[in-house]
Design an enzyme around this catalytic site. Structure first.
Site: not given
Length: 247
Positions: A17, A65-66, A92, A157, A159, A161, A190
């Site tokens: 996606r 599931d990473v 990603n 989020y 933190a 990144k 994006i």
């Protein structure tokens, strides 16, 4: 620039996606065999497979599931058993759970950290073990300028990144002798589902911050990922390539 990834195998997490799908499609168009992972949205995964025409025989979609090391170990076993080797990993996978810190639940903090940061660690850990043996590889982490600027309501989020950038810089030094490069691509606003759920006035506010006065496309991001994944980017590691329209 014409990219050629014929005879290379590429892993793209969260690759069915949005930006991930755009990256996966770009690699397919450049001749690569692509393994795109997803967590739970099977409908999107199946739709992706149906939509791909050129190179459909080179696209493989796999649930993973990473955040779970056992899942990641099983995934890499599948990759090595099926394709023998791989050349590029694009981390990603990412989620948002927005809330101001005073109202953020522990679960929302943990879910974002586990997916965005721990997922980068688990996938990279086993990738390095595999890539080191053949002394070549590319790891590209999809981060965000939010990690640099910070946005209200996105402390979790942001933190993760910022953490991805620090992780990238450290890992790049550890694996340089093995001819593995590790870099970040940092997309700004994006035009994907990731910002589609924002209120119109907030989207307009974000758009006004972009000097180029447009939201980016998945193609804008994918071209940068393919550049860093190519052999011509041999001397670039530990870097952050911003795709932000000038933010």
């Amino acid at each position: 620039m014409q990219f050629d990834f014929t005879d290379q195998t590429v892993i793209v997490t969260g690759g069915t996606r949005g930006i991930g799908r755009g990256i996966a499609e770009a690699f397919l168009n450049a001749g690569a065999t692509v393994i795109a992972t997803y967590l739970s949205n099977q409908d999107a995964a199946e739709q992706f497979q149906q939509d791909v025409t050129a190179g459909s025989d080179r696209l493989h979609v796999r649930q993973c599931d990473v955040t779970r090391l056992e899942d990641v170990e099983n995934f890499y076993k599948f990759v090595c058993d099926t394709f023998e080797t791989f050349h590029v990993l694009v981390n990603n996978s990412g989620i948002r759970r927005d809330a101001i810190v005073g109202m953020m639940t522990e679960e929302d903090w943990k879910d974002v950290v586990d997916t965005n940061l721990t997922g980068t660690f688990t996938m990279s850990k086993l990738a390095v073990q595999n890539l080191s043996r053949k002394r070549y590889g590319r790891i590209i982490n999809i981060t965000s300028p939010v990690g640099k600027f910070g946005f209200a309501g996105q402390a979790n989020y942001a933190a993760t990144k910022a953490g991805q950038v620090a992780f990238t810089k450290s890992l790049s030094k550890e694996v340089a002798s093995r001819k593995i490069t590790v870099n970040c691509v940092s997309p700004g606003f994006i035009d994907t589902d990731f910002i589609a759920d924002l209120p119109d006035d907030q989207k307009q506010q974000y758009l006004e911050q972009v000097p180029l006065k447009r939201f980016g496309t998945v193609e804008d991001v994918a071209h940068c990922v393919l550049f860093l994944a190519g052999r011509n980017a041999d001397y670039i590691t530990g870097a952050v390539l911003e795709v932000t329209g000038g933010l």
